[in-house]
Enzyme design. Structure first.
Site, PDB file in Angstrom:
ATOM      1  N   GLY A  41       2.953  -1.181   4.202  1.00 34.91           N
ATOM      2  CA  GLY A  41       2.946   0.241   3.881  1.00 34.91           C
ATOM      3  C   GLY A  41       4.354   0.728   3.574  1.00 34.91           C
ATOM      4  N   GLY A  42       5.006   1.329   4.548  1.00 37.12           N
ATOM      5  CA  GLY A  42       6.314   1.968   4.351  1.00 37.12           C
ATOM      6  C   GLY A  42       7.327   1.107   3.610  1.00 37.12           C
TER       7      GLY A  42
ATOM      8  N   HIS B  74      -9.362   0.728   5.031  1.00 39.95           N
ATOM      9  CA  HIS B  74      -8.060   0.959   5.677  1.00 39.95           C
ATOM     10  C   HIS B  74      -8.276   1.887   6.875  1.00 39.95           C
ATOM     11  CE1 HIS B  74      -4.008   2.423   6.377  1.00 39.95           C
ATOM     12  NE2 HIS B  74      -3.589   1.327   5.766  1.00 39.95           N
TER      13      HIS B  74
ATOM     14  N   SER C 277       3.774  -2.181  10.298  1.00 36.48           N
ATOM     15  CA  SER C 277       5.229  -2.161  10.485  1.00 36.48           C
ATOM     16  C   SER C 277       5.890  -3.506  10.159  1.00 36.48           C
ATOM     17  CB  SER C 277       5.587  -1.690  11.891  1.00 36.48           C
ATOM     18  OG  SER C 277       5.122  -0.369  12.084  1.00 36.48           O
TER      19      SER C 277
ATOM     20  N   ASN D 202       0.859  -1.185   0.000  1.00 41.16           N
ATOM     21  CA  ASN D 202       0.000   0.000   0.000  1.00 41.16           C
ATOM     22  C   ASN D 202       0.899   1.240   0.000  1.00 41.16           C
ATOM     23  OD1 ASN D 202      -1.821   2.045   0.492  1.00 41.16           O
ATOM     24  ND2 ASN D 202      -2.218   1.455   2.626  1.00 41.16           N
ATOM     25  N   TRP D 203       0.968   1.894  -1.139  1.00 39.52           N
ATOM     26  CA  TRP D 203       1.864   3.061  -1.262  1.00 39.52           C
ATOM     27  C   TRP D 203       1.283   4.310  -0.614  1.00 39.52           C
ATOM     28  CZ3 TRP D 203       3.626   3.008  -7.126  1.00 39.52           C
ATOM     29  CH2 TRP D 203       4.294   1.797  -7.384  1.00 39.52           C
ATOM     30  N   LYS D 204       0.020   4.273  -0.246  1.00 36.94           N
ATOM     31  CA  LYS D 204      -0.662   5.462   0.295  1.00 36.94           C
ATOM     32  C   LYS D 204      -0.466   6.647  -0.659  1.00 36.94           C
ATOM     33  CE  LYS D 204       0.261   3.557   4.793  1.00 36.94           C
ATOM     34  NZ  LYS D 204       0.073   3.714   6.233  1.00 36.94           N
TER      35      LYS D 204
ATOM     36  N   GLY E 100       2.615   2.169  10.629  1.00 42.32           N
ATOM     37  CA  GLY E 100       3.516   3.318  10.469  1.00 42.32           C
ATOM     38  C   GLY E 100       4.238   3.725  11.740  1.00 42.32           C
TER      39      GLY E 100
ATOM     40  N   GLU F  50      -4.976  -5.260  10.632  1.00 42.42           N
ATOM     41  CA  GLU F  50      -3.952  -4.229  10.804  1.00 42.42           C
ATOM     42  C   GLU F  50      -4.202  -3.479  12.110  1.00 42.42           C
ATOM     43  OE1 GLU F  50      -2.167  -2.892   6.842  1.00 42.42           O
ATOM     44  OE2 GLU F  50      -4.047  -1.826   7.049  1.00 42.42           O
TER      45      GLU F  50
ATOM     46  N   GLU G 228      -6.828   4.411   7.885  1.00 42.12           N
ATOM     47  CA  GLU G 228      -6.749   5.852   7.572  1.00 42.12           C
ATOM     48  C   GLU G 228      -8.056   6.337   6.941  1.00 42.12           C
ATOM     49  OE1 GLU G 228      -3.063   5.588   5.376  1.00 42.12           O
ATOM     50  OE2 GLU G 228      -2.094   4.969   7.247  1.00 42.12           O
TER      51      GLU G 228
HETATM   52  C1  PEP Z   1      -0.594   0.087   6.037  1.00 35.32           C
HETATM   53  O1  PEP Z   1      -0.731   1.293   5.880  1.00 35.32           O
HETATM   54  O2  PEP Z   1      -1.456  -0.685   5.616  1.00 35.32           O
HETATM   55  C2  PEP Z   1       0.588  -0.394   6.741  1.00 35.32           C
HETATM   56  C3  PEP Z   1       0.607  -1.632   7.149  1.00 35.32           C
HETATM   57  O3  PEP Z   1       1.604   0.523   6.940  1.00 35.32           O
HETATM   58  P1  PEP Z   1       3.048   0.216   7.569  1.00 35.32           P
HETATM   59  O4  PEP Z   1       3.556  -1.065   6.952  1.00 35.32           O
HETATM   60  O5  PEP Z   1       3.874   1.394   7.167  1.00 35.32           O
HETATM   61  O6  PEP Z   1       2.879   0.087   9.028  1.00 35.32           O
END
Ligand code: PEP
Length: 254
Positions: free
Chosen positions: A238-239, A99, A217, A9-11, A177, A171, A101
């Site tokens: 994500g990241g 998600h 994470s 997920n590049w957001k 994040g 999640e 967010e």
């Molecule tokens: C996400 O936004 O779905 C996510 C898991 O982010 P991160 O891996 O950066 O925690």
């Protein structure tokens, strides 16, 4: 047999040239990997790049594109939104729904998410339905109740047939994040709980076939331990999905 998946997920990150470079780098690095019908990779770029990313991923057998969001209607006076039918028309077969967010910043409720899930399925787009508790909810031991309510509210209106096309991503919001990953025990316990809910509602065959991803994470150092849990079928990243080498290392842990 249930599929193992790593989805990135590049957001709201990357400019057009960077997005193209990242997807091409990952695809090149995966050329001699062990992907198969049972092990898949998914990219979820910002929607403006969805068509470009899909043009690349659709040449690959086991690599797919995914929208970060859809609206619940097919067309009409919904300024700024895009529909499942539209993402499908540019070659995209998956969408994230719910998600954390979107739930927190855009006030998406279970009722809204249930409609989005149905709309995606109607168009043959696979929803990756996200659920997760806040830290305060876990600390007050409400995390199982929260996840149960999110899954019942967002998914349990579906028929068994419809549900067989769902992917769930657990999640924990406190892990997204933050660099604080859930322990493999915490992830396994919650994934087993989710699978149990699905067994009770739809039966063993549907729950055995359900892919449940872990997100929060996840990185090259912890992916293998998380993915070795019996009910963890991969990750929503994500990241670490923004750096080709890191994303590929996570995929290798599948
Ligand atoms: C996400 O936004 O779905 C996510 C898991 O982010 P991160 O891996 O950066 O925690």
């Amino acid at each position: 047999m249930r599929k193992k998946i790593v989805a990135g997920n590049w957001k709201m990150n990357k400019l057009q040239n960077e997005a193209k470079k990242l997807v091409n780098q990952v695809v090149a690095l995966l050329q001699n990997s062990n992907l198969s019908d049972n092990k898949r990779v998914i990219f979820s770029p910002p929607s403006i790049y969805l068509e470009g990313v899909s043009l690349i991923t659709n040449k690959e057998a086991f690599i797919h594109s995914c929208s970060q969001n859809i609206y619940s209607e097919n067309s009409g006076a919904y300024t700024g939104e895009l529909s499942a039918e539209m993402i499908k028309s540019v070659g995209c077969e998956y969408t994230l729904v719910g998600h954390s967010e979107r739930r927190a910043l855009f006030y998406e409720t279970d009722i809204i998410l249930a409609k989005k899930v149905s709309s995606a399925l109607m168009q043959g787009v696979t929803p990756i339905f996200c659920c997760g508790e806040l830290l305060a909810e876990r600390n007050s031991k409400k995390h199982y109740d929260i996840i149960k309510a999110q899954i019942e509210g967002g998914l349990f209106h579906l028929t068994e047939d419809e549900f067989s096309n769902i992917i769930i991503a657990y999640e924990p919001v406190w892990a997204i994040g933050t660099g604080k990953t859930a322990s493999s025990n915490q992830a396994q316990e919650m994934h087993a709980f989710i699978r149990g809910l699905v067994t009770a509602k739809y039966g063993n065959i549907t729950s055995d076939n359900l892919t449940i991803l872990y997100g929060g994470s996840c990185n090259p150092a912890n992916a293998a331990e998380l993915f070795s849990c019996p009910d963890v079928d991969g990750g929503l990243i994500g990241g670490a999905s923004l750096v080709a080498e890191d994303f590929v290392k996570i995929i290798a842990a599948l």
